[in-house]
Enzyme design. Structure first.
Site, mmCIF file in Angstrom:
data_model
loop_
_atom_site.group_PDB
_atom_site.id
_atom_site.type_symbol
_atom_site.label_atom_id
_atom_site.label_comp_id
_atom_site.label_asym_id
_atom_site.label_seq_id
_atom_site.Cartn_x
_atom_site.Cartn_y
_atom_site.Cartn_z
ATOM 1 N N VAL A 64 -31.203 15.075 17.118
ATOM 2 C CA VAL A 64 -31.937 14.654 18.306
ATOM 3 C C VAL A 64 -33.148 13.827 17.879
ATOM 4 O O VAL A 64 -33.971 14.277 17.082
ATOM 5 C CB VAL A 64 -32.383 15.880 19.136
ATOM 6 C CG1 VAL A 64 -33.141 15.427 20.372
ATOM 7 C CG2 VAL A 64 -31.178 16.728 19.524
ATOM 8 N N LYS A 65 -33.201 12.616 18.425
ATOM 9 C CA LYS A 65 -34.312 11.722 18.065
ATOM 10 C C LYS A 65 -35.428 11.898 19.092
ATOM 11 O O LYS A 65 -35.203 11.783 20.306
ATOM 12 C CB LYS A 65 -33.796 10.291 18.093
ATOM 13 C CG LYS A 65 -34.374 9.383 17.050
ATOM 14 C CD LYS A 65 -33.591 8.106 17.089
ATOM 15 C CE LYS A 65 -34.171 7.078 16.196
ATOM 16 N NZ LYS A 65 -33.712 5.750 16.599
ATOM 17 N N VAL A 66 -36.607 12.155 18.585
ATOM 18 C CA VAL A 66 -37.738 12.502 19.455
ATOM 19 C C VAL A 66 -38.942 11.659 19.032
ATOM 20 O O VAL A 66 -39.229 11.541 17.837
ATOM 21 C CB VAL A 66 -38.067 14.011 19.290
ATOM 22 C CG1 VAL A 66 -39.337 14.389 20.015
ATOM 23 C CG2 VAL A 66 -36.895 14.878 19.768
#
Ligand code: E4P
Length: 226
Positions: A85-87
């Site tokens: 998950v890119k945050v």
């Protein structure tokens, strides 16, 4: 150093995967919109990428609050086991990263520009940290120098007590615009470079390789006719 492809284009991903050197993929909303991506096909598209790539596939949350990012993160992580998950590196992103990491979900902290941002991301349980190189260059600052500082600072410490399964944090040199960016990132010890397909193609080319091949082929004809 490992190579990720920085794209959402399935043809590019298939082609790069066939070369045998691809370790993962990073996507972002711009890259998805560039291929004409539609909202209701987003999860399916990430799944299609995960089917092609035997390695981490970063899928970005565009939410702005920690609760929404966590909700997105959980849904994205359900798509496939190799989803990361890119945050974004901001307060709400840090808080969401901590929650997701505690749940065993790997996070790639993106839009990271400085050492303090990277250290906070590491402390919040990031599995990957993505310092951006090219966007510093765009504003006439030295993106490679910033990347080098992040690599040195993160490698000064051990964050494994913090990460999912005690895995080592890896630094992804992101916003890569040229083969020289990759060269310099490798020399300074960045773990991964995520590169657009046009840069990947340039990385394998050299005029002396072409010239060498040409003369080998010519000489082999002589051998065959001797
Ligand atoms: C990758 O994770 C980043 O989103 C990407 O490298 C950004 O690149 P850009 O600065 O060329 O948009």
């Amino acid at each position: 150093m490992k190579f990720f492809l920085d794209t959402a284009d399935l043809d590019e991903i298939k082609e790069a995967a066939s070369w045998g050197a691809l370790a993962g993929v990073t996507t972002n909303p711009t890259l998805y919109s560039r291929i004409g991506g539609k909202l209701d096909d987003f999860y399916n598209h990430i799944e299609r990428i995960c089917d092609i790539v035997d390695g981490p596939v970063s899928a970005e949350s565009v939410a702005m609050t920690r609760d929404e990012i966590v909700r997105d993160g959980r849904e994205l992580a359900r798509i496939a086991p190799n989803v990361v998950v890119k945050v974004p590196t901001m307060v709400e992103g840090l808080a969401a990263c901590r929650t997701l990491a505690d749940e065993g979900i790997r996070v790639n902290m993106t839009l990271c520009f400085t050492v303090p941002q990277a250290i906070l991301a590491a402390r919040a349980g990031a599995r990957y940290i993505s310092p951006f190189v090219g966007r510093f260059d765009d504003i006439s600052e030295n993106g490679l120098a910033q990347l080098e500082d992040v690599v040195t600072a993160i490698n000064n410490y051990d964050y494994t007590e913090n990460t999912v399964n005690g895995e080592q944090i890896e630094i992804i040199a992101a916003s890569i615009r040229s083969a020289n960016h990759v060269t310099q990132a490798a020399l300074m010890g960045a773990d991964i470079a995520t590169v657009p397909f046009n840069v990947l193609k340039k990385m394998i080319q050299h005029p002396l390789t072409d010239r060498g091949l040409e003369s080998f082929l010519k000489d082999w004809e002589k051998v065959k006719n001797a």
